[in-house]
Design a protein around this motif. Structure first.
Motif, PDB file in Angstrom:
ATOM      1  N   HIS A 455       0.638  -1.611   0.129  1.00  0.00           N
ATOM      2  CA  HIS A 455      -0.258  -0.251  -0.212  1.00  0.00           C
ATOM      3  C   HIS A 455       1.112   0.901  -0.119  1.00  0.00           C
ATOM      4  CE1 HIS A 455      -3.609  -2.728   0.277  1.00  0.00           C
ATOM      5  NE2 HIS A 455      -2.462  -3.261   2.115  1.00  0.00           N
ATOM      6  N   LYS A 456       2.057   1.271   0.930  1.00  0.00           N
ATOM      7  CA  LYS A 456       2.955   2.028   1.126  1.00  0.00           C
ATOM      8  C   LYS A 456       3.927   2.840  -0.732  1.00  0.00           C
ATOM      9  CE  LYS A 456       1.048   2.873   4.921  1.00  0.00           C
ATOM     10  NZ  LYS A 456       1.819   3.147   6.080  1.00  0.00           N
ATOM     11  N   HIS A 457       4.075   2.138  -0.936  1.00  0.00           N
ATOM     12  CA  HIS A 457       4.370   1.910  -2.629  1.00  0.00           C
ATOM     13  C   HIS A 457       3.591   1.777  -4.175  1.00  0.00           C
ATOM     14  CE1 HIS A 457       7.978   2.361   0.114  1.00  0.00           C
ATOM     15  NE2 HIS A 457       7.833   1.314   0.296  1.00  0.00           N
ATOM     16  N   SER A 458       2.478   2.077  -3.752  1.00  0.00           N
ATOM     17  CA  SER A 458       1.268   2.234  -4.835  1.00  0.00           C
ATOM     18  C   SER A 458       1.854   2.840  -5.791  1.00  0.00           C
ATOM     19  CB  SER A 458       0.397   2.461  -4.508  1.00  0.00           C
ATOM     20  OG  SER A 458      -0.656   2.039  -3.304  1.00  0.00           O
ATOM     21  N   ASN A 459       2.173   3.980  -6.082  1.00  0.00           N
ATOM     22  CA  ASN A 459       2.959   4.129  -7.195  1.00  0.00           C
ATOM     23  C   ASN A 459       4.696   4.503  -7.753  1.00  0.00           C
ATOM     24  OD1 ASN A 459       0.211   5.316  -7.388  1.00  0.00           O
ATOM     25  ND2 ASN A 459       0.635   7.214  -6.084  1.00  0.00           N
ATOM     26  N   SER A 460       5.443   3.641  -6.702  1.00  0.00           N
ATOM     27  CA  SER A 460       6.463   3.457  -6.623  1.00  0.00           C
ATOM     28  C   SER A 460       7.307   1.890  -7.709  1.00  0.00           C
ATOM     29  CB  SER A 460       7.025   2.634  -5.976  1.00  0.00           C
ATOM     30  OG  SER A 460       6.930   1.548  -5.390  1.00  0.00           O
ATOM     31  N   ALA A 461       8.463   1.549  -8.246  1.00  0.00           N
ATOM     32  CA  ALA A 461       8.384   0.177  -9.178  1.00  0.00           C
ATOM     33  C   ALA A 461       7.674  -1.116  -8.295  1.00  0.00           C
ATOM     34  CB  ALA A 461      10.004   1.037  -9.555  1.00  0.00           C
ATOM     35  N   ILE A 462       8.001  -0.841  -6.910  1.00  0.00           N
ATOM     36  CA  ILE A 462       7.656  -2.213  -6.443  1.00  0.00           C
ATOM     37  C   ILE A 462       6.566  -2.399  -6.446  1.00  0.00           C
ATOM     38  CG2 ILE A 462       8.150  -2.915  -4.123  1.00  0.00           C
ATOM     39  CD1 ILE A 462      10.657  -0.741  -3.743  1.00  0.00           C
ATOM     40  N   VAL A 463       5.826  -3.471  -7.635  1.00  0.00           N
ATOM     41  CA  VAL A 463       5.141  -3.976  -7.079  1.00  0.00           C
ATOM     42  C   VAL A 463       4.957  -5.674  -7.176  1.00  0.00           C
ATOM     43  CG1 VAL A 463       2.594  -4.309  -9.128  1.00  0.00           C
ATOM     44  CG2 VAL A 463       3.302  -2.413  -8.956  1.00  0.00           C
ATOM     45  N   LEU A 464       4.506  -5.937  -6.195  1.00  0.00           N
ATOM     46  CA  LEU A 464       4.786  -7.448  -5.984  1.00  0.00           C
ATOM     47  C   LEU A 464       3.762  -8.166  -7.279  1.00  0.00           C
ATOM     48  CD1 LEU A 464       3.830  -8.389  -2.088  1.00  0.00           C
ATOM     49  CD2 LEU A 464       5.987  -8.462  -3.209  1.00  0.00           C
ATOM     50  N   SER A 465       4.990  -9.367  -7.824  1.00  0.00           N
ATOM     51  CA  SER A 465       4.094  -9.990  -8.677  1.00  0.00           C
ATOM     52  C   SER A 465       2.907 -10.996  -7.628  1.00  0.00           C
ATOM     53  CB  SER A 465       5.631 -10.793  -9.347  1.00  0.00           C
ATOM     54  OG  SER A 465       5.751 -11.887  -8.780  1.00  0.00           O
ATOM     55  N   TRP A 466       2.706 -12.271  -9.456  1.00  0.00           N
ATOM     56  CA  TRP A 466       1.786 -12.839  -8.583  1.00  0.00           C
ATOM     57  C   TRP A 466       2.441 -13.682  -7.826  1.00  0.00           C
ATOM     58  CZ3 TRP A 466      -2.611 -14.176  -7.305  1.00  0.00           C
ATOM     59  CH2 TRP A 466      -3.089 -15.331  -6.951  1.00  0.00           C
ATOM     60  N   ASN A 467       3.602 -14.204  -8.654  1.00  0.00           N
ATOM     61  CA  ASN A 467       4.382 -15.462  -7.915  1.00  0.00           C
ATOM     62  C   ASN A 467       4.808 -15.244  -6.781  1.00  0.00           C
ATOM     63  OD1 ASN A 467       4.174 -17.577 -10.437  1.00  0.00           O
ATOM     64  ND2 ASN A 467       5.765 -16.655 -11.005  1.00  0.00           N
ATOM     65  N   GLN A 468       5.660 -14.301  -6.107  1.00  0.00           N
ATOM     66  CA  GLN A 468       5.680 -13.294  -5.242  1.00  0.00           C
ATOM     67  C   GLN A 468       4.593 -13.763  -4.170  1.00  0.00           C
ATOM     68  OE1 GLN A 468       7.422 -10.309  -6.322  1.00  0.00           O
ATOM     69  NE2 GLN A 468       9.336 -10.480  -5.671  1.00  0.00           N
ATOM     70  N   ARG A 469       3.097 -12.693  -4.863  1.00  0.00           N
ATOM     71  CA  ARG A 469       1.876 -12.919  -4.391  1.00  0.00           C
ATOM     72  C   ARG A 469       1.394 -14.245  -3.210  1.00  0.00           C
ATOM     73  NH1 ARG A 469      -1.126  -7.660  -6.167  1.00  0.00           N
ATOM     74  NH2 ARG A 469       0.465  -6.492  -6.436  1.00  0.00           N
ATOM     75  N   LEU A 470       1.347 -15.626  -4.558  1.00  0.00           N
ATOM     76  CA  LEU A 470       0.954 -16.669  -3.664  1.00  0.00           C
ATOM     77  C   LEU A 470       2.376 -17.527  -2.777  1.00  0.00           C
ATOM     78  CD1 LEU A 470      -0.767 -19.435  -3.947  1.00  0.00           C
ATOM     79  CD2 LEU A 470       0.955 -19.572  -6.679  1.00  0.00           C
ATOM     80  N   SER A 471       3.755 -17.119  -3.045  1.00  0.00           N
ATOM     81  CA  SER A 471       4.474 -17.181  -1.838  1.00  0.00           C
ATOM     82  C   SER A 471       4.208 -16.969  -1.022  1.00  0.00           C
ATOM     83  CB  SER A 471       5.870 -17.564  -2.709  1.00  0.00           C
ATOM     84  OG  SER A 471       7.098 -17.644  -1.444  1.00  0.00           O
ATOM     85  N   ILE A 472       4.005 -15.882  -1.097  1.00  0.00           N
ATOM     86  CA  ILE A 472       3.893 -15.332   0.208  1.00  0.00           C
ATOM     87  C   ILE A 472       2.283 -14.932   1.654  1.00  0.00           C
ATOM     88  CG2 ILE A 472       3.057 -12.377   1.547  1.00  0.00           C
ATOM     89  CD1 ILE A 472       5.073 -11.341  -0.576  1.00  0.00           C
ATOM     90  N   VAL A 473       1.337 -15.411   0.498  1.00  0.00           N
ATOM     91  CA  VAL A 473       0.316 -16.609   1.671  1.00  0.00           C
ATOM     92  C   VAL A 473       0.354 -17.902   1.284  1.00  0.00           C
ATOM     93  CG1 VAL A 473      -1.883 -16.951   0.977  1.00  0.00           C
ATOM     94  CG2 VAL A 473      -1.042 -14.985  -0.592  1.00  0.00           C
ATOM     95  N   LEU A 474       1.490 -18.832   1.148  1.00  0.00           N
ATOM     96  CA  LEU A 474       1.355 -19.739   1.777  1.00  0.00           C
ATOM     97  C   LEU A 474       2.623 -19.939   2.261  1.00  0.00           C
ATOM     98  CD1 LEU A 474       1.822 -22.094  -2.019  1.00  0.00           C
ATOM     99  CD2 LEU A 474       0.084 -22.399  -0.450  1.00  0.00           C
ATOM    100  N   GLY A 475       3.146 -19.054   2.520  1.00  0.00           N
ATOM    101  CA  GLY A 475       4.262 -18.881   3.158  1.00  0.00           C
ATOM    102  C   GLY A 475       3.804 -18.275   4.947  1.00  0.00           C
ATOM    103  N   VAL A 476       2.547 -17.607   4.577  1.00  0.00           N
ATOM    104  CA  VAL A 476       1.780 -17.142   6.195  1.00  0.00           C
ATOM    105  C   VAL A 476       0.964 -18.410   7.005  1.00  0.00           C
ATOM    106  CG1 VAL A 476       0.011 -15.588   7.048  1.00  0.00           C
ATOM    107  CG2 VAL A 476       2.278 -14.811   5.545  1.00  0.00           C
ATOM    108  N   ALA A 477       0.489 -19.203   5.431  1.00  0.00           N
ATOM    109  CA  ALA A 477      -0.395 -20.560   5.800  1.00  0.00           C
ATOM    110  C   ALA A 477       0.493 -21.722   6.561  1.00  0.00           C
ATOM    111  CB  ALA A 477      -1.281 -21.266   4.442  1.00  0.00           C
ATOM    112  N   SER A 478       2.047 -21.819   6.059  1.00  0.00           N
ATOM    113  CA  SER A 478       2.514 -22.380   6.114  1.00  0.00           C
ATOM    114  C   SER A 478       2.373 -22.194   8.325  1.00  0.00           C
ATOM    115  CB  SER A 478       4.421 -22.914   5.978  1.00  0.00           C
ATOM    116  OG  SER A 478       5.075 -23.736   6.463  1.00  0.00           O
ATOM    117  N   ALA A 479       3.327 -21.187   8.544  1.00  0.00           N
ATOM    118  CA  ALA A 479       3.565 -20.364   9.808  1.00  0.00           C
ATOM    119  C   ALA A 479       2.546 -20.894  11.098  1.00  0.00           C
ATOM    120  CB  ALA A 479       3.727 -18.620  10.640  1.00  0.00           C
TER     121      ALA A 479
END
Length: 686
Positions: A455-479
């Motif tokens: 949210h804080k970098h909405s207008n910057s070059a840092i946009v999470l890719s789809w694979n990164q988003r899926l990996s993040i959600v699965l990591g939180v689920a594992s925790a």
């Protein structure tokens, strides 16, 4: 003369029998107060008599004698101070003792043995059983604390079986218990068992270890958080209690060591004993209680047979040689024990304590320029240790700096010190509790929180890719799966949100901030209502209404995080629109894919995106019974399980009993039909 000789034999051969607050030569029996069937013989405390009973008509045995109460107690003769009324501080304590429970071959087993701290040494149970623990109906004004080693199964008392360890606080119904068969311990085996009990007032935590060896096991068999400061009076009696009830067992205490120590914040320890590495080491491995009695009897016969001055001189020389032998053996044993414990400490990598000077040096004296995050109870600074390792220093705030226990620091430290080791959890590196400062030191994660990246970098070059988003959600689920199902104790996080999900250099997710966590035994079905705490938009409706945290309340928060990652939207936007409601509306219109984050510009797998959105809605279902476990949600995300079945529109929010025994299904109420009478809550917007 034989009596004098026998005294010296007793004294030298059993010099390692330890009682608290004593030093130098002493007569152990004079330091005990005995009640009921208890007796002191051959430097061993016997709590119950050796009784016989009628097992069958073919083996007639007399019933237990009427003179026996079937209950025995032994207390240290002087009461011990636990509470300083001037400073209102409570002492911590540690205790180690060896015991044997030898059941009769013809009778049922006795009730068991209990380590007991009580304000009234004469407060007995009105019955012959219950290990002789106080009867609250008769002694309601006399609080007590006990750790029971229960060998009798009584379902009416909530016993889990006839071989368990339990913690009792002013009632014979255990606040927490654990089956010791799972650790290979049989309390009724007749073998000598050693127990370690430790209470840390700074963490309000009880830990119990049990083993056949005299080397303390690396992990406690029972850990629970209990505040004993409200149970202790200024002076309390410390000792043991046992009973036979309708059975017959011999309950014996072979060795005992007890001590109290200060409870100031600076005494919060790592997982080592304050006596040094070899506090738990014995000079030798004692034999079983049966061998013990036989050996003592033989020693007495030899001692009485010698007699005379010549025999005394000869025995004194022999005893001197024995002492030298055991001292040498003890020295060798201590050295080996230190080597083993040093190895164990290196293996476990217990987070160490850091000085305040080290913390200030790492953060440039808490320079505001080093701040990387701020919350309701703490400020996080980026720091660098002398080794060059970068760390995140979490500095806690509190109104009264001496009141350590009213701060999330205690909850978070007590949770993390349990060695939570998982690749998707932020790892504790150290801690500091000095002067007015309470600090936890964590590994530093360079990408910061998921909230900032989304949210804080909405207008910057840092946009999470789809694979990164899926990996993040699965990591939180594992925790969360680890916390809910795989950890030694079940941990309810209570504050799962993107602000508390940190990202490392490769954008791997790590869940942190356990300041609101609740810890339960897996076998527990009891959940106390709390003041709901967390962040608006992430809280499950039944939790806000009832205040009872469960796994399913974490699942709801996880569902909101899943939707937040997929859509790039906040849980509640600036206009007050709730993300969960928005996605439900698109699902009902058949336009679910329109919820996808537009910044991805269509660069995602449509099937995987729909799957993630459906998992988010399923986990954030208004009915907690319809939410899948996090482990199942992860399987759906990976395509290993079928998609959840959802209604065409968002169901009405129903408040059902969160716990199995609360009420019937007819008690369900709809929040649509009720005014918002939410209990007082600790809520935040971020």
């Amino acid at each position: 003369m034989p009596s004098l000789l026998l005294f010296w034999v007793h004294f030298f051969l059993f010099f390692d029998f330890i009682f608290p607050s004593l030093s130098g030569p002493f007569f152990p029996e004079k330091n005990l107060t005995l009640f009921g069937d208890a007796y002191f013989r051959n430097n061993v405390i016997g709590l119950t008599q050796e009784l016989s009973c009628l097992s069958s008509s073919s083996s007639p045995s007399p019933p237990p004698p009427s003179s026996s109460s079937a209950v025995g107690r032994a207390f240290y003769v002087y009461p011990i101070r636990f509470l300083d009324s001037t400073t209102n501080s409570t002492a911590s304590f540690s205790c180690r003792f060896s015991f044997s429970i030898i059941p009769s071959s013809l009778c049922p087993s006795g009730d068991g043995i209990a380590f007991l701290i009580t304000s009234n040494a004469e407060s007995f149970s009105s019955s012959r059983g219950y290990m002789g623990l106080p009867d609250q109906a008769l002694y309601a004004q006399d609080p007590f604390f006990a750790v029971e080693f229960d060998t009798s199964y009584d379902p009416s008392l909530g016993d889990i079986n006839g071989n368990h360890v339990g913690i009792d606080v002013s009632t014979i119904i255990s606040a927490a218990s654990v089956d010791v068969f799972s650790s290979g311990i049989d309390l009724k085996s007749g073998r000598q068992i050693t127990a370690w009990i430790e209470y840390r007032d700074a963490m309000k935590m009880i830990r119990v270890w049990v083993g056949y060896s005299h080397i303390r096991p690396p992990s406690p068999i029972l850990v629970t958080q209990i505040d004993l400061s409200n149970q202790f009076k200024e002076f309390m009696h410390v000792g043991f209690s046992a009973s036979n009830g309708q059975g017959a067992s011999i309950h014996v205490i072979d060795h005992w060591q007890f001590k109290t120590f200060g409870s100031l914040p600076s005494t919060i320890p790592a997982d080592t004993s304050e006596e040094g590495d070899c506090f738990i080491c014995f000079s030798e491995e004692p034999s079983s209680s049966a061998d013990y009695y036989a050996r003592r009897k033989k020693v007495e016969e030899i001692a009485f047979g010698l007699g005379g001055l010549g025999a005394f001189v000869f025995s004194a020389v022999a005893i001197f040689a024995v002492i030298c032998f055991f001292l040498i053996k003890k020295r060798v044993h201590i050295r080996k024990c230190k080597e083993r414990l040093n190895c164990k400490v290196q293996t476990n990598r217990v987070p160490g304590r850091l000085s305040l000077a080290e913390i200030k040096s790492a953060t440039m004296a808490f320079n505001p320029s080093r701040i990387v995050g701020e919350g309701a109870s703490a400020t996080v600074y980026r720091g660098s240790l002398p080794s060059g390792r970068e760390v995140a220093v979490k500095r806690f705030e509190r109104a009264n700096r001496m009141d350590c226990m009213r701060n999330p620091f205690t909850t978070e430290f007590a949770t993390m010190v349990g060695c939570l080791r998982h690749k998707n959890l932020v790892q504790l590196q150290g801690w500091c509790c000095e002067r007015n400062e309470l600090v936890l030191v964590y590994e530093y994660l360079p990408k910061g929180s998921l909230n900032k990246v989304l949210h804080k970098h909405s207008n910057s070059a840092i946009v999470l890719s789809w694979n990164q988003r899926l990996s993040i959600v699965l990591g939180v689920a594992s925790a969360l799966t680890y916390l809910h199902e795989e950890c030694e104790r079940q941990i309810i996080h209570r504050d799962v949100k993107t602000c508390n999900i940190m990202l490392d250099a490769e954008f791997n997710a790590k869940l942190g901030d356990f300041g609101l966590a609740e810890v339960y035994e897996h076998s527990s079905v009891t959940r106390d209502a709390t003041i709901p705490a967390g962040t608006m938009g992430y809280l499950a409706p039944e939790y806000v209404y009832s205040g009872v945290p469960t796994k399913k309340t974490d699942v709801y928060s996880f569902g909101v995080v899943v939707l937040e990652v997929a859509t790039g939207r906040r849980p509640v936007d600036d206009g007050g629109k709730v993300l969960v409601d928005l996605v439900w509306e698109l699902w009902g219109k058949g336009k679910l894919i329109e919820a996808a984050d537009r910044r991805l510009m269509g660069k995602f797998d449509v099937v995987e995106m729909e799957r993630m959105l459906l998992v988010g809605l399923s986990c954030a279902h208004p009915d907690h019974e319809k939410r899948p476990p996090v482990k199942e949600a992860a399987r759906i995300l990976r395509g290993e399980a079928p998609l959840p079945l959802l209604p065409a529109r968002k169901p009405r929010v129903k408040i059902r009993p969160v716990l199995p025994d609360d009420s019937s299904a007819e008690d369900c109420q709809s929040l649509d039909d009720l005014p918002w009478m939410t209990p007082k809550s600790h809520l935040s917007k971020d």
